[in-house]
Design an enzyme around this catalytic site. Structure first.
Site, PDB file in Angstrom:
ATOM      1  N   HIS A 154      66.165   3.235  22.144  1.00 46.32           N
ATOM      2  CA  HIS A 154      66.790   4.473  21.759  1.00 46.32           C
ATOM      3  C   HIS A 154      66.451   4.876  20.682  1.00 46.32           C
ATOM      4  CE1 HIS A 154      69.147   1.217  19.474  1.00 46.32           C
ATOM      5  NE2 HIS A 154      69.298   2.169  18.505  1.00 46.32           N
ATOM      6  N   ASP A 187      67.074  -1.977  26.538  1.00 49.20           N
ATOM      7  CA  ASP A 187      66.881  -1.210  25.361  1.00 49.20           C
ATOM      8  C   ASP A 187      65.915  -1.787  24.365  1.00 49.20           C
ATOM      9  OD1 ASP A 187      67.496   1.214  23.753  1.00 49.20           O
ATOM     10  OD2 ASP A 187      68.918   0.119  22.644  1.00 49.20           O
ATOM     11  N   GLY A 260      69.825   3.120  11.351  1.00 48.47           N
ATOM     12  CA  GLY A 260      68.205   2.871  10.794  1.00 48.47           C
ATOM     13  C   GLY A 260      67.759   1.385  10.703  1.00 48.47           C
ATOM     14  N   ASN A 261      68.794   0.508  11.051  1.00 49.32           N
ATOM     15  CA  ASN A 261      68.338  -1.042  11.058  1.00 49.32           C
ATOM     16  C   ASN A 261      67.733  -1.356  12.492  1.00 49.32           C
ATOM     17  OD1 ASN A 261      70.661  -2.155   8.609  1.00 49.32           O
ATOM     18  ND2 ASN A 261      68.407  -2.927   9.012  1.00 49.32           N
ATOM     19  N   SER A 262      68.210  -0.383  13.658  1.00 51.59           N
ATOM     20  CA  SER A 262      67.869  -0.683  14.893  1.00 51.59           C
ATOM     21  C   SER A 262      66.369  -0.661  15.104  1.00 51.59           C
ATOM     22  CB  SER A 262      68.304   0.871  15.642  1.00 51.59           C
ATOM     23  OG  SER A 262      69.773   0.544  15.772  1.00 51.59           O
ATOM     24  N   GLY A 319      69.917  -6.545  46.317  1.00 46.12           N
ATOM     25  CA  GLY A 319      70.637  -5.298  46.743  1.00 46.12           C
ATOM     26  C   GLY A 319      72.056  -5.500  46.966  1.00 46.12           C
TER      27      GLY A 319
END
Length: 529
Positions: A154, A187, A260-262, A319
């Site tokens: 992200h 992510d 901002g730490n991400s 599936g």
């Protein structure tokens, strides 16, 4: 006479009074000594069986934290991204802009729209397409001295330009980065900067070895404050905070994590990265003592696939779907003591082709017993698409087995995962060093622009924040040469562009948009970052 008599009497008996005073003082001293000795004796008896206390040397956490910060700091980077949000273009006064064939660049706009399918880029005085430029900040950690960086998806998602700042970079210096691969399930993203020197890299640790209560540090750029270090402990392990994300189980920490730490690292007391800071739980979008980091063991698995030839993570799937939360009532009704009861079968999936049905309870994978959904997912996801697996299952009280061919999870669940089956994820920026898209000039275009046929390439689009925009290259400009090398096709332009390196001077020989042969050409130049 009376006073004289008293004085004579005192002189006669002086030795008696002196002796009395001395005797009194001696008796008082003796009594005091005896009492004091008794008190000391009792105190000695009380402390004889006690362990003396001691103050430890002041070295533990303060020195350990500072040493880890010095060791890991240079490998933690600040990531600055720019993206463009498209907005609907409005027409002035309800008029069609094609009606303008006199003033401004109306005729030239029609010409470009005819060949390029509508307005775009940054070209044209007073032009633009009403788009909004958005900037964001994040963090990352270098894991390879060649410039490979792990961060969150992200952080770089839908970015037109990604720039990285190292801790020892002078103010204003940033390095353009390209995306190597992204994984929406965890992510995570891998990006790369190209420098002519090795860069400091961090060592990854084993997240399975961390225990609740262990000290950890979080390093990153909260609110753009580069090189910030915060301390805390591991608050919990195995947290599932995103419904439907079976590959996201987090380390919870109370080390301060803010916007901002991400993408920054969570570090143990050995100076090893044991997690990538990903999310916070807060009603104010700021630190509330509950942060989450993706474990390093998951990071390693994803990273090794993203740097591979396909630059994507391939997970196996058959599936089927099942209830994420175990419910004893389901297993009792369907007659299985343990196992995973199938709640849904994707039409045309390997499970469907192998004959699995809703209500079947899977109990074994290649003879290995599975009792929880997480165990089944781990067994299947770890296998490559195309591999075969033997499943044992219970149907109507009878044990059966079937052979299933593993499929690519991303393709089976493309709609739910928001992924393109072909792997062309639109959120992955297609990076170029110059940041422009060019087209070869057709004879008709060359004639209209008063250019020799087959000479130069025309700029179709300019990415916001790119090198080309920085040196004022615009949509509709014709580039004839790059560093003295003629560029008469997309292939020639791409070849020259690929040979350029960061820090190199680049000079375009340009025929500006709307100019004629008599107007001549100009230089547009700068240093590639």
């Amino acid at each position: 006479m009376d006073s004289q008599a008293i004085w004579v009497r005192l002189k006669t008996h002086r030795w008696v009074y002196s002796f009395s005073i001395v005797a009194t003082l001696a008796l008082g001293i003796l009594i005091g000594t005896v009492v004091s000795s008794g008190v000391k004796g009792k105190e000695g008896q009380k402390s004889s069986d006690a362990t003396p206390l001691s103050v430890p040397a002041p070295q533990q956490l303060s020195n350990a934290f500072s040493q880890i910060a010095k060791q890991l700091g240079p490998s933690v980077v600040n990531i600055n991204t720019e993206s463009t949000i498209k907005t609907q273009r409005r027409r002035r006064g309800g008029q069609n802009p094609d009606d303008d064939d006199n003033g401004g660049n109306g005729g030239m706009d029609d010409f470009f729209n005819h060949f390029f399918g509508g307005p775009g880029g940054q070209g044209g005085p007073g032009g633009g397409d009403g788009s909004i430029r958005e900037r964001s900040l994040g963090s990352g950690v270098i894991v390879d001295s060649k410039g490979y960086i792990v961060t969150n998806r992200h952080v770089v998602e839908k970015a037109d330009r990604i720039r990285v700042r190292l801790q020892d970079d002078p103010p204003g210096v940033q390095h353009d980065a390209k995306v190597i691969g992204v994984d929406s399930e965890t992510d995570l993203a891998v990006i790369k900067i190209d420098l002519d020197r090795p860069v400091p890299s961090a060592k990854l640790g084993n997240s399975d070895g961390m225990q609740v209560g262990d000290w950890v540090l979080a390093i990153g750029s909260p609110f753009g404050q580069v090189g910030t270090v915060t301390a805390g402990i591991v608050s919990a392990k195995g947290r599932d905070i995103v419904p439907g994300r079976q590959f996201q189980t987090f380390i919870q920490t109370d080390a301060a994590i803010n916007p901002g730490n991400s993408g920054g690292p969570l570090v143990n007391m050995s100076g090893e990265v044991i997690g990538i800071n990903t999310a916070i739980l807060s009603e104010t979008n700021a630190y509330a003592g509950v942060g989450f980091s993706l474990p390093s063991n998951t990071v390693v698995q994803v990273y090794n696939q993203l740097i591979g030839p396909e630059h994507r993570v391939a997970r196996g799937s058959i599936g089927i779907q099942f209830d994420a939360v175990e419910n004893p009532a389901i297993t009792r009704v369907y007659g299985a003591g343990s196992g995973i009861t199938v709640a849904s079968v994707v039409a045309g999936s390997p499970a469907d082709q192998a004959g699995l049905k809703v209500g079947d309870t899977i109990t074994t994978v290649d003879g290995k017993k599975v009792t929880k959904g997480t165990e089944l997912v781990a067994e299947i996801a770890a296998r490559k698409p195309g591999a075969k697996v033997q499943l044992g299952f219970l149907r109507n009280g009878k044990m059966q087995d079937t052979t299933v061919t593993i499929a690519d999870r991303a393709k089976l669940f493309a709609a739910r995962l928001n992924e393109d089956d072909s792997g062309n994820d639109e959120s992955t920026p297609k990076q170029s060093k110059f940041g422009i898209t060019v087209r070869k000039l057709t004879p008709e275009m060359a004639d209209r622009l008063d250019l020799p046929s087959g000479k130069g390439v025309i700029v179709q689009d300019v990415k916001p924040g790119s090198f080309a925009e920085d040196i004022n290259v615009g949509r509709g400009d014709v580039i004839l040469e790059v560093n003295k090398q003629p560029v008469n096709s997309e292939e020639e332009f791409a070849k020259v562009e690929s040979s350029m390196k960061s820090g190199q001077d680049v000079v375009f020989l340009v025929r500006p948009r709307g100019s004629t042969r008599q107007d001549g050409t100009i230089f547009m130049a700068g240093t590639l970052q």
